[in-house]
Design a protein around this motif. Sequence first.
Motif, PDB file in Angstrom:
ATOM      1  N   GLU A  62      -2.391 -60.316  33.783  1.00 55.75           N
ATOM      2  CA  GLU A  62      -2.920 -61.050  33.332  1.00 55.75           C
ATOM      3  C   GLU A  62      -3.842 -61.209  34.790  1.00 55.75           C
ATOM      4  OE1 GLU A  62      -2.261 -63.850  30.184  1.00 55.75           O
ATOM      5  OE2 GLU A  62      -2.182 -65.751  31.592  1.00 55.75           O
ATOM      6  N   ILE A  63      -5.121 -61.886  34.593  1.00 53.56           N
ATOM      7  CA  ILE A  63      -6.218 -62.084  35.519  1.00 53.56           C
ATOM      8  C   ILE A  63      -6.391 -63.162  34.393  1.00 53.56           C
ATOM      9  CG2 ILE A  63      -7.855 -62.008  36.758  1.00 53.56           C
ATOM     10  CD1 ILE A  63      -7.123 -58.552  37.071  1.00 53.56           C
ATOM     11  N   ARG A  64      -6.876 -64.215  35.350  1.00 54.49           N
ATOM     12  CA  ARG A  64      -7.305 -65.165  35.086  1.00 54.49           C
ATOM     13  C   ARG A  64      -8.807 -65.396  35.588  1.00 54.49           C
ATOM     14  NH1 ARG A  64      -3.547 -69.661  31.923  1.00 54.49           N
ATOM     15  NH2 ARG A  64      -1.918 -68.567  30.573  1.00 54.49           N
ATOM     16  N   ARG A  65      -9.875 -66.264  34.732  1.00 51.71           N
ATOM     17  CA  ARG A  65     -10.916 -65.881  35.643  1.00 51.71           C
ATOM     18  C   ARG A  65     -11.572 -67.922  34.906  1.00 51.71           C
ATOM     19  NH1 ARG A  65     -15.660 -60.950  36.201  1.00 51.71           N
ATOM     20  NH2 ARG A  65     -15.692 -61.136  34.416  1.00 51.71           N
ATOM     21  N   PRO A  66     -12.841 -67.859  35.857  1.00 53.27           N
ATOM     22  CA  PRO A  66     -13.438 -68.989  35.011  1.00 53.27           C
ATOM     23  C   PRO A  66     -14.770 -68.171  35.152  1.00 53.27           C
ATOM     24  CG  PRO A  66     -13.716 -69.603  37.481  1.00 53.27           C
ATOM     25  CD  PRO A  66     -12.389 -68.431  36.912  1.00 53.27           C
ATOM     26  N   VAL A  67     -15.349 -68.365  33.386  1.00 55.39           N
ATOM     27  CA  VAL A  67     -17.062 -68.121  33.700  1.00 55.39           C
ATOM     28  C   VAL A  67     -17.892 -69.398  33.406  1.00 55.39           C
ATOM     29  CG1 VAL A  67     -18.408 -66.830  32.277  1.00 55.39           C
ATOM     30  CG2 VAL A  67     -15.845 -66.044  32.862  1.00 55.39           C
ATOM     31  N   THR A  68     -18.598 -69.744  34.441  1.00 50.55           N
ATOM     32  CA  THR A  68     -19.215 -70.923  34.184  1.00 50.55           C
ATOM     33  C   THR A  68     -20.427 -70.477  33.458  1.00 50.55           C
ATOM     34  OG1 THR A  68     -18.157 -71.759  35.966  1.00 50.55           O
ATOM     35  CG2 THR A  68     -20.252 -72.840  35.513  1.00 50.55           C
ATOM     36  N   GLU A  69     -21.750 -70.980  32.534  1.00 53.07           N
ATOM     37  CA  GLU A  69     -22.452 -71.042  31.655  1.00 53.07           C
ATOM     38  C   GLU A  69     -23.090 -72.022  31.437  1.00 53.07           C
ATOM     39  OE1 GLU A  69     -20.299 -70.264  27.879  1.00 53.07           O
ATOM     40  OE2 GLU A  69     -20.599 -67.427  28.556  1.00 53.07           O
ATOM     41  N   ALA A  70     -23.896 -72.005  31.546  1.00 50.52           N
ATOM     42  CA  ALA A  70     -25.182 -73.043  31.473  1.00 50.52           C
ATOM     43  C   ALA A  70     -25.204 -73.394  29.300  1.00 50.52           C
ATOM     44  CB  ALA A  70     -26.895 -73.065  31.997  1.00 50.52           C
ATOM     45  N   SER A  71     -25.183 -74.675  29.342  1.00 45.90           N
ATOM     46  CA  SER A  71     -25.416 -74.605  27.912  1.00 45.90           C
ATOM     47  C   SER A  71     -26.831 -75.734  27.097  1.00 45.90           C
ATOM     48  CB  SER A  71     -24.458 -75.541  27.374  1.00 45.90           C
ATOM     49  OG  SER A  71     -23.807 -77.302  28.146  1.00 45.90           O
ATOM     50  N   ALA A  72     -27.383 -76.472  28.052  1.00 43.49           N
ATOM     51  CA  ALA A  72     -28.480 -77.147  27.732  1.00 43.49           C
ATOM     52  C   ALA A  72     -28.860 -77.902  29.318  1.00 43.49           C
ATOM     53  CB  ALA A  72     -28.297 -78.429  26.562  1.00 43.49           C
ATOM     54  N   VAL A  73     -29.878 -78.438  29.096  1.00 40.05           N
ATOM     55  CA  VAL A  73     -31.108 -78.692  30.267  1.00 40.05           C
ATOM     56  C   VAL A  73     -31.084 -80.124  30.068  1.00 40.05           C
ATOM     57  CG1 VAL A  73     -32.637 -78.646  32.052  1.00 40.05           C
ATOM     58  CG2 VAL A  73     -31.159 -76.759  30.964  1.00 40.05           C
ATOM     59  N   VAL A  74     -31.533 -80.968  30.840  1.00 36.52           N
ATOM     60  CA  VAL A  74     -31.805 -82.354  30.128  1.00 36.52           C
ATOM     61  C   VAL A  74     -33.647 -82.909  30.794  1.00 36.52           C
ATOM     62  CG1 VAL A  74     -31.729 -84.723  30.394  1.00 36.52           C
ATOM     63  CG2 VAL A  74     -29.811 -83.077  30.404  1.00 36.52           C
ATOM     64  N   GLU A  75     -34.158 -82.293  29.931  1.00 35.67           N
ATOM     65  CA  GLU A  75     -36.194 -82.100  30.333  1.00 35.67           C
ATOM     66  C   GLU A  75     -36.148 -82.888  29.748  1.00 35.67           C
ATOM     67  OE1 GLU A  75     -37.695 -78.551  28.837  1.00 35.67           O
ATOM     68  OE2 GLU A  75     -35.968 -78.031  27.723  1.00 35.67           O
ATOM     69  N   THR A 116     -17.565 -74.632  31.352  1.00 32.32           N
ATOM     70  CA  THR A 116     -16.472 -73.540  32.017  1.00 32.32           C
ATOM     71  C   THR A 116     -15.170 -73.374  30.959  1.00 32.32           C
ATOM     72  OG1 THR A 116     -16.833 -74.461  34.199  1.00 32.32           O
ATOM     73  CG2 THR A 116     -14.931 -72.949  33.922  1.00 32.32           C
ATOM     74  N   ARG A 117     -15.776 -72.131  30.762  1.00 33.82           N
ATOM     75  CA  ARG A 117     -14.174 -70.929  29.866  1.00 33.82           C
ATOM     76  C   ARG A 117     -14.243 -70.490  30.668  1.00 33.82           C
ATOM     77  NH1 ARG A 117     -16.287 -65.854  28.937  1.00 33.82           N
ATOM     78  NH2 ARG A 117     -17.919 -65.523  28.524  1.00 33.82           N
ATOM     79  N   LEU A 118     -11.913 -70.153  30.091  1.00 32.30           N
ATOM     80  CA  LEU A 118     -10.687 -68.992  30.954  1.00 32.30           C
ATOM     81  C   LEU A 118     -11.844 -67.932  30.200  1.00 32.30           C
ATOM     82  CD1 LEU A 118      -8.733 -68.330  32.954  1.00 32.30           C
ATOM     83  CD2 LEU A 118      -7.675 -69.378  29.994  1.00 32.30           C
ATOM     84  N   GLU A 119     -11.569 -66.891  31.302  1.00 31.01           N
ATOM     85  CA  GLU A 119     -11.523 -65.720  30.956  1.00 31.01           C
ATOM     86  C   GLU A 119     -10.297 -64.901  30.735  1.00 31.01           C
ATOM     87  OE1 GLU A 119     -14.167 -62.274  32.656  1.00 31.01           O
ATOM     88  OE2 GLU A 119     -15.186 -62.889  29.846  1.00 31.01           O
ATOM     89  N   SER A 163     -19.312 -77.856  36.510  1.00 36.23           N
ATOM     90  CA  SER A 163     -18.371 -77.185  35.397  1.00 36.23           C
ATOM     91  C   SER A 163     -17.914 -78.614  34.976  1.00 36.23           C
ATOM     92  CB  SER A 163     -17.099 -76.537  36.205  1.00 36.23           C
ATOM     93  OG  SER A 163     -18.225 -75.289  36.145  1.00 36.23           O
ATOM     94  N   SER A 164     -17.675 -78.441  33.863  1.00 34.25           N
ATOM     95  CA  SER A 164     -16.336 -79.170  32.121  1.00 34.25           C
ATOM     96  C   SER A 164     -15.417 -78.171  31.741  1.00 34.25           C
ATOM     97  CB  SER A 164     -17.285 -79.687  31.460  1.00 34.25           C
ATOM     98  OG  SER A 164     -18.512 -79.109  30.727  1.00 34.25           O
ATOM     99  N   SER A 165     -14.972 -78.310  31.418  1.00 30.42           N
ATOM    100  CA  SER A 165     -13.553 -77.034  31.345  1.00 30.42           C
ATOM    101  C   SER A 165     -13.983 -77.280  29.344  1.00 30.42           C
ATOM    102  CB  SER A 165     -12.047 -77.647  31.632  1.00 30.42           C
ATOM    103  OG  SER A 165     -11.911 -77.690  33.089  1.00 30.42           O
ATOM    104  N   LEU A 166     -13.276 -76.258  29.265  1.00 26.42           N
ATOM    105  CA  LEU A 166     -13.936 -75.999  27.737  1.00 26.42           C
ATOM    106  C   LEU A 166     -12.068 -75.810  27.241  1.00 26.42           C
ATOM    107  CD1 LEU A 166     -16.793 -74.008  26.580  1.00 26.42           C
ATOM    108  CD2 LEU A 166     -16.315 -75.937  26.297  1.00 26.42           C
TER     109      LEU A 166
END
Length: 590
Positions: free
Chosen positions: A392-405, A380-383, A587-590
């Motif tokens: 200013e408006i702060r909102r979280p943007v959650t992104e998938a970075s990898a999958v444990v296949e 999760t990164r802060l936008e 989510s994990s914060s950056l």
Amino acid sequence: MGSTGELGEKLEHVQRSKTYTFQGAKGWRRYRILMPGKGMYHDVKRRLPYYLSDITDAWTYRAFASTIRMYFVNLLPAVAYTLDMTRRTGYFFGINESLFSSALAAMVFSIGAAQPLTIVGVTGLISLFNYTIYDIISQYDVALYPQFMAWTGIWAALFHWIVSFGNYCDYMRYVTDFSSESFGMYVGIIYCVKGVEELVNEFSQENPSAGYMSCVIAILYFGSVYSLEKLGSSTMWKPWVRGLLADYAYVFPTLFCVGFAHIPGNLANTHVSYVPTHQAFHPTQHRSWLIDFWNLDIKWIFVAIPFGLLTTLLFYYDHNVSSLTAQARPFPLKKPAGFHWDFFLLGCTTLVAGILGLPMPNGLVPQAPVHTDSLTIYTTRLETIHTTSGDEIRRPVTEASAVVEQRVSHFFMGLALIGTMTGPLLAVLHTMPSAVFAGVFFVVGWGSIESNGILHRLVYLQSESRFVSPADPLNAVSRRNIALYTGMQIVGVSASVAVSQTVAAIGFPVLIIGLVPLRMLVMPRWFGGEELGVLDGLTADNEAVLESLGGRPDIGDAGEDGMARKDGVASEDRSVQRQGAGSIHRSSSL
């Protein structure tokens, strides 16, 4: 010149032989049936080099949490379907049969599948299929049902193998959001209907007090799971707390609601019904595990052929769509897929289930993407958006970075299901009130509805224009065409739900599959390529996935540019969108 052209054709043929495709093939090579097993061979060839990493990559917390989550997500719906199926098949299919079927599928696919992320087990659709056949057979001689179902499984297995060896899974590459969203909405509605039926059964079979108590338990369970999932995808507390809530969103409410039904006093005295269990590792009825299918009259063996064909049509779409959704666009998968080989394996489990008198397992549409999601690592990164007023408006943007296949979580989930068939755990299962499973139906059903694109477009059409984001991709399409596109999906869903409530329910796979050629052949005449590029897209467009299906198809839209528009702004919404039934991003914060 002639020799140069001939050399070019040979080089082209050599290149095609290294990859799996029938595109551009000429002569007899363009006929899939004349190159039997080509797709299966390439599926195994692509995935086999990753087999060791499928085991070594699993030693992470994500795989452990996924195993626990998927055990509950697979077990609870399977038991819920079985409660309904048991009553409506003369108690032929019971809890032991359902657990055995789910464990069989889990072990086979975790060990041998080319795509082990696809969760396979007992679905609500096969439950509907089984008791519809029971209603038909009971009009003649109900004693024929076990042997007839065995032959249905035998014929279905044969048709599965024909499809697999004939490379016919290729046509699943044409599945787009138009049909997969319709199917997801259909499944969600059917699950919610089953939840209501389970509660109605408490009123009719027990007493009003038990009925009202069951409603309380079902609502409490649904509200608890839903709330934990929402908290898990929120910005509340620390990331590890949110992750814990997401990983065990099913576990905590299940334990609480089971205990709630046993609180001494007025609650325990309502006498709600509990899960019926039987002797460990034995069939529900007094019979051997092996069905004497060889004693069925020859005329009924041939009558079972169309039922086996309908089973194959159901599994062809249901299983392959579950595999597609487990590998859908939001998941950054790296390892190759394999549809033809997996469908061959499904034929094997269908055969074994048929002759053992088990519900035939197949891919679980709501649960399959939940499995992939539970193995996905999210950040999760802060936008920050600066306004003209200086705020200013702060909102979280959650992104998938990898999958444990990996395939270990699926394997251990299967072992856990086998353990559930033992006497002590069956005794524990017997303490669970049936109302909990009504809540499971609501959670799974609403999860499939809430995240559905059909609902998103209906909300868009009802929204006041000035509050619609200028960046919404749907702004590029006229409201009339959005309504037409969505209306066609709703008609398909409504027809399927209506048919499912009649004795013709076994024909609903034909309606669902019919949406695919409708999208490919008819809709490009009604919608422009630009519009289809926004409204629709391939359910799974990962090249590693499409490689198993013969490559990227031409779906009559605006091509990659259109897909980019469809995925552009909407990708942020999908990054926090629940996949299937109650999927949650940790989510994990950056």
